[in-house]
Design a protein around this motif. Sequence first.
Motif, short mmCIF file in Angstrom:
data_model
loop_
_atom_site.label_atom_id
_atom_site.label_comp_id
_atom_site.label_asym_id
_atom_site.label_seq_id
_atom_site.Cartn_x
_atom_site.Cartn_y
_atom_site.Cartn_z
N LEU A 38 38.72 26.59 57.96
CA LEU A 38 39.03 27.78 57.16
C LEU A 38 39.15 27.43 55.68
O LEU A 38 38.74 28.20 54.82
N ALA A 39 39.72 26.28 55.39
CA ALA A 39 39.86 25.87 54.00
C ALA A 39 38.50 25.64 53.37
O ALA A 39 38.27 25.96 52.20
N GLU A 40 37.55 25.14 54.16
CA GLU A 40 36.21 24.91 53.63
C GLU A 40 35.47 26.23 53.42
O GLU A 40 34.76 26.41 52.43
N ARG A 41 35.61 27.14 54.35
CA ARG A 41 34.81 28.38 54.31
C ARG A 41 35.52 29.55 53.65
O ARG A 41 34.92 30.62 53.52
N SER A 42 36.71 29.46 53.24
CA SER A 42 37.44 30.60 52.67
C SER A 42 36.77 31.16 51.41
O SER A 42 36.73 32.38 51.24
N PRO A 43 36.24 30.35 50.48
CA PRO A 43 35.57 30.98 49.33
C PRO A 43 34.37 31.84 49.75
O PRO A 43 34.13 32.91 49.20
N VAL A 44 33.61 31.40 50.75
CA VAL A 44 32.45 32.18 51.22
C VAL A 44 32.92 33.47 51.86
O VAL A 44 32.38 34.56 51.62
N LEU A 45 33.95 33.39 52.71
CA LEU A 45 34.48 34.59 53.36
C LEU A 45 35.06 35.56 52.35
O LEU A 45 34.89 36.77 52.46
N LEU A 46 35.77 35.03 51.34
CA LEU A 46 36.31 35.90 50.30
C LEU A 46 35.20 36.61 49.52
O LEU A 46 35.33 37.78 49.17
N GLN A 47 34.10 35.91 49.29
CA GLN A 47 32.96 36.53 48.59
C GLN A 47 32.34 37.64 49.44
O GLN A 47 32.00 38.71 48.93
N ILE A 48 32.20 37.41 50.75
CA ILE A 48 31.65 38.42 51.66
C ILE A 48 32.55 39.65 51.68
O ILE A 48 32.08 40.79 51.59
N ILE A 49 33.86 39.42 51.77
CA ILE A 49 34.82 40.54 51.77
C ILE A 49 34.74 41.32 50.47
O ILE A 49 34.75 42.55 50.45
N SER A 50 34.63 40.62 49.37
CA SER A 50 34.53 41.28 48.06
C SER A 50 33.26 42.13 47.97
O SER A 50 33.29 43.27 47.49
N ASN A 51 32.14 41.58 48.44
CA ASN A 51 30.88 42.35 48.44
C ASN A 51 30.98 43.59 49.30
O ASN A 51 30.49 44.67 48.94
N LEU A 52 31.58 43.45 50.48
CA LEU A 52 31.74 44.61 51.37
C LEU A 52 32.64 45.67 50.76
O LEU A 52 32.39 46.87 50.90
N MET A 53 33.69 45.26 50.06
CA MET A 53 34.59 46.22 49.42
C MET A 53 33.86 46.98 48.30
O MET A 53 34.05 48.19 48.12
N GLU A 54 33.00 46.28 47.53
CA GLU A 54 32.24 46.95 46.48
C GLU A 54 31.26 47.96 47.07
O GLU A 54 31.13 49.08 46.58
N ALA A 55 30.55 47.55 48.14
CA ALA A 55 29.61 48.47 48.80
C ALA A 55 30.35 49.67 49.37
O ALA A 55 29.87 50.81 49.30
N ASN A 56 31.53 49.43 49.93
CA ASN A 56 32.35 50.52 50.47
C ASN A 56 32.74 51.50 49.36
O ASN A 56 32.70 52.72 49.56
N ALA A 57 33.12 50.98 48.20
CA ALA A 57 33.50 51.85 47.08
C ALA A 57 32.32 52.70 46.62
O ALA A 57 32.46 53.90 46.33
N VAL A 58 31.13 52.10 46.57
CA VAL A 58 29.93 52.84 46.17
C VAL A 58 29.64 53.96 47.18
O VAL A 58 29.33 55.10 46.81
N LEU A 59 29.71 53.64 48.47
CA LEU A 59 29.45 54.64 49.50
C LEU A 59 30.48 55.76 49.48
O LEU A 59 30.14 56.94 49.66
N ARG A 60 31.75 55.42 49.24
CA ARG A 60 32.79 56.46 49.15
C ARG A 60 32.52 57.40 47.97
O ARG A 60 32.71 58.62 48.08
#
Length: 197
Positions: free
Chosen positions: A16-38
Amino acid sequence: MLDADSPEQQALRELLAERSPVLLQIISNLMEANAVLRAEVAALKDRVSELESQNRPPAAPFRRPAEQKKSAPGRPGRKPGHPGACRTIPAQIDGTAEVSLILPGCCPQCGGAWSAPLPCVQYVEDLPPVRPRVLKITTWSAACTGCGCTAVSTHPQQVSTAGGCAGVHLGARAQALAAALKHGCGLTLSKTARVLK
Protein backbone atom coordinates in the motif's frame (compact mmCIF):
# COMPACT_ATOMS: atom_id res chain seq x y z
CA MET A 1 1.78 -4.21 24.64
CA LEU A 2 1.00 -4.40 20.91
CA ASP A 3 1.46 -7.62 19.10
CA ALA A 4 3.94 -7.59 16.29
CA ASP A 5 2.51 -7.63 12.75
CA SER A 6 2.38 -10.88 10.97
CA PRO A 7 4.49 -11.20 7.84
CA GLU A 8 1.36 -11.02 5.66
CA GLN A 9 0.22 -7.77 7.28
CA GLN A 10 3.68 -6.31 6.94
CA ALA A 11 3.75 -7.19 3.21
CA LEU A 12 0.33 -5.59 2.70
CA ARG A 13 1.47 -2.36 4.37
CA GLU A 14 4.51 -2.17 2.18
CA LEU A 15 2.44 -2.78 -0.95
CA LEU A 16 0.00 0.00 0.00
CA ALA A 17 2.84 2.39 0.76
CA GLU A 18 4.29 1.73 -2.68
CA ARG A 19 1.01 2.07 -4.58
CA SER A 20 -0.73 4.83 -2.61
CA PRO A 21 0.39 7.70 -4.90
CA VAL A 22 -1.05 5.82 -7.93
CA LEU A 23 -4.31 5.06 -6.11
CA LEU A 24 -4.59 8.66 -4.92
CA GLN A 25 -4.13 9.85 -8.52
CA ILE A 26 -6.87 7.46 -9.75
CA ILE A 27 -9.24 8.66 -7.01
CA SER A 28 -8.49 12.28 -7.88
CA ASN A 29 -9.19 11.66 -11.59
CA LEU A 30 -12.46 9.91 -10.78
CA MET A 31 -13.56 12.78 -8.53
CA GLU A 32 -12.85 15.31 -11.30
CA ALA A 33 -14.81 13.24 -13.86
CA ASN A 34 -17.64 12.91 -11.33
CA ALA A 35 -17.74 16.70 -10.86
CA VAL A 36 -17.89 17.24 -14.63
CA LEU A 37 -20.73 14.73 -15.01
CA ARG A 38 -22.67 16.28 -12.11
CA ALA A 39 -22.39 19.72 -13.75
CA GLU A 40 -23.62 18.27 -17.06
CA VAL A 41 -26.59 16.57 -15.33
CA ALA A 42 -27.51 19.85 -13.60
CA ALA A 43 -27.37 21.72 -16.95
CA LEU A 44 -29.57 19.10 -18.62
CA LYS A 45 -32.11 19.25 -15.77
CA ASP A 46 -32.29 23.03 -16.17
CA ARG A 47 -32.86 22.62 -19.93
CA VAL A 48 -35.61 20.04 -19.36
CA SER A 49 -37.43 22.28 -16.87
CA GLU A 50 -37.10 25.20 -19.31
CA LEU A 51 -38.62 23.14 -22.14
CA GLU A 52 -41.41 21.83 -19.91
CA SER A 53 -42.35 25.37 -18.91
CA GLN A 54 -42.56 26.33 -22.60
CA ASN A 55 -44.66 23.30 -23.46
CA ARG A 56 -48.17 24.45 -24.34
CA PRO A 57 -50.96 22.56 -26.07
CA PRO A 58 -50.73 22.92 -29.84
CA ALA A 59 -52.89 25.56 -31.47
CA ALA A 60 -55.81 24.55 -33.59
CA PRO A 61 -55.00 24.33 -37.29
CA PHE A 62 -57.31 27.24 -38.09
CA ARG A 63 -55.88 29.50 -35.41
CA ARG A 64 -54.09 32.61 -36.68
CA PRO A 65 -50.58 33.40 -35.44
CA ALA A 66 -50.34 36.16 -32.84
CA GLU A 67 -48.64 38.57 -35.25
CA GLN A 68 -51.59 38.33 -37.65
CA LYS A 69 -54.23 39.06 -35.03
CA LYS A 70 -55.70 42.53 -34.88
CA SER A 71 -55.31 44.42 -31.63
CA ALA A 72 -58.99 45.44 -31.67
CA PRO A 73 -61.02 42.95 -33.69
CA GLY A 74 -64.15 44.29 -35.38
CA ARG A 75 -67.67 43.16 -34.78
CA PRO A 76 -68.70 39.94 -36.50
CA GLY A 77 -70.92 40.03 -39.55
CA ARG A 78 -71.16 42.28 -42.56
CA LYS A 79 -70.50 46.00 -42.49
CA PRO A 80 -73.45 48.34 -41.82
CA GLY A 81 -75.38 49.30 -44.96
CA HIS A 82 -74.59 46.13 -46.93
CA PRO A 83 -77.21 44.93 -49.41
CA GLY A 84 -79.61 42.43 -47.92
CA ALA A 85 -79.29 38.73 -48.66
CA CYS A 86 -82.35 36.51 -48.79
CA ARG A 87 -83.93 33.81 -50.89
CA THR A 88 -85.57 35.07 -54.04
CA ILE A 89 -89.28 34.62 -54.66
CA PRO A 90 -89.75 31.39 -56.63
CA ALA A 91 -90.74 31.82 -60.27
CA GLN A 92 -93.16 28.89 -60.21
CA ILE A 93 -95.85 28.67 -57.54
CA ASP A 94 -97.55 25.27 -57.37
CA GLY A 95 -100.27 26.08 -54.89
CA THR A 96 -101.67 28.82 -52.66
CA ALA A 97 -103.25 28.87 -49.23
CA GLU A 98 -104.90 31.77 -47.44
CA VAL A 99 -105.85 31.84 -43.78
CA SER A 100 -108.54 34.36 -42.92
CA LEU A 101 -108.42 36.43 -39.76
CA ILE A 102 -111.52 36.44 -37.59
CA LEU A 103 -111.48 39.39 -35.22
CA PRO A 104 -113.77 39.87 -32.27
CA GLY A 105 -115.71 43.15 -32.12
CA CYS A 106 -113.03 44.85 -30.00
CA CYS A 107 -109.62 44.17 -28.42
CA PRO A 108 -110.02 41.83 -25.45
CA GLN A 109 -107.11 43.55 -23.66
CA CYS A 110 -108.21 47.17 -23.76
CA GLY A 111 -111.54 47.25 -25.66
CA GLY A 112 -110.11 49.34 -28.54
CA ALA A 113 -110.89 49.05 -32.24
CA TRP A 114 -108.87 46.97 -34.67
CA SER A 115 -106.92 48.49 -37.54
CA ALA A 116 -107.41 47.25 -41.11
CA PRO A 117 -105.74 43.81 -41.45
CA LEU A 118 -102.52 43.70 -43.46
CA PRO A 119 -101.40 40.67 -45.45
CA CYS A 120 -98.19 38.79 -44.67
CA VAL A 121 -97.07 36.75 -47.66
CA GLN A 122 -94.68 33.83 -47.26
CA TYR A 123 -93.34 31.26 -49.70
CA VAL A 124 -92.52 27.75 -48.53
CA GLU A 125 -90.18 25.79 -50.78
CA ASP A 126 -90.13 22.07 -50.17
CA LEU A 127 -88.84 19.05 -52.02
CA PRO A 128 -91.48 17.29 -54.10
CA PRO A 129 -92.19 13.66 -53.35
CA VAL A 130 -89.84 11.59 -55.47
CA ARG A 131 -90.85 8.28 -56.99
CA PRO A 132 -88.14 6.22 -58.62
CA ARG A 133 -88.40 5.78 -62.36
CA VAL A 134 -88.36 2.06 -63.08
CA LEU A 135 -87.57 0.74 -66.53
CA LYS A 136 -88.29 -2.90 -67.26
CA ILE A 137 -85.83 -4.19 -69.86
CA THR A 138 -86.49 -7.47 -71.61
CA THR A 139 -83.63 -8.83 -73.65
CA TRP A 140 -83.61 -11.97 -75.70
CA SER A 141 -81.00 -14.63 -76.20
CA ALA A 142 -80.82 -17.55 -78.55
CA ALA A 143 -78.37 -20.42 -78.96
CA CYS A 144 -77.30 -22.13 -82.14
CA THR A 145 -78.54 -25.69 -82.17
CA GLY A 146 -75.52 -26.78 -84.16
CA CYS A 147 -72.50 -25.30 -82.38
CA GLY A 148 -74.01 -23.73 -79.22
CA CYS A 149 -73.01 -20.16 -80.15
CA THR A 150 -75.27 -17.59 -78.39
CA ALA A 151 -76.69 -14.27 -79.55
CA VAL A 152 -77.93 -11.76 -76.94
CA SER A 153 -79.77 -8.45 -77.39
CA THR A 154 -78.76 -5.47 -75.22
CA HIS A 155 -80.18 -2.08 -74.27
CA PRO A 156 -78.16 1.17 -73.76
CA GLN A 157 -79.46 1.66 -70.20
CA GLN A 158 -78.71 -1.92 -69.24
CA VAL A 159 -76.25 -2.03 -66.31
CA SER A 160 -75.58 -5.75 -66.27
CA THR A 161 -76.60 -8.88 -68.14
CA ALA A 162 -77.49 -10.67 -64.90
CA GLY A 163 -81.05 -11.90 -64.51
CA GLY A 164 -83.18 -13.72 -62.00
CA CYS A 165 -82.54 -12.73 -58.37
CA ALA A 166 -79.69 -10.44 -59.54
CA GLY A 167 -81.87 -8.74 -62.14
CA VAL A 168 -82.63 -5.53 -60.19
CA HIS A 169 -79.99 -2.83 -60.59
CA LEU A 170 -79.45 0.85 -59.86
CA GLY A 171 -79.50 3.12 -62.88
CA ALA A 172 -76.85 5.61 -63.94
CA ARG A 173 -78.32 8.56 -61.99
CA ALA A 174 -78.71 6.51 -58.81
CA GLN A 175 -75.11 5.30 -59.12
CA ALA A 176 -73.93 8.89 -59.67
CA LEU A 177 -75.86 10.00 -56.57
CA ALA A 178 -74.34 7.15 -54.54
CA ALA A 179 -70.85 8.14 -55.67
CA ALA A 180 -71.52 11.82 -54.83
CA LEU A 181 -72.84 10.91 -51.36
CA LYS A 182 -69.95 8.53 -50.64
CA HIS A 183 -67.01 10.48 -52.05
CA GLY A 184 -68.33 14.06 -52.26
CA CYS A 185 -70.27 14.28 -48.99
CA GLY A 186 -68.27 11.70 -47.03
CA LEU A 187 -71.16 9.40 -46.11
CA THR A 188 -70.37 5.84 -45.17
CA LEU A 189 -71.52 2.99 -47.39
CA SER A 190 -74.31 2.02 -44.98
CA LYS A 191 -75.62 5.61 -44.78
CA THR A 192 -75.46 5.93 -48.57
CA ALA A 193 -77.49 2.71 -48.89
CA ARG A 194 -80.07 4.09 -46.41
CA VAL A 195 -80.43 7.30 -48.43
CA LEU A 196 -80.94 5.36 -51.65
CA LYS A 197 -83.46 3.01 -50.01
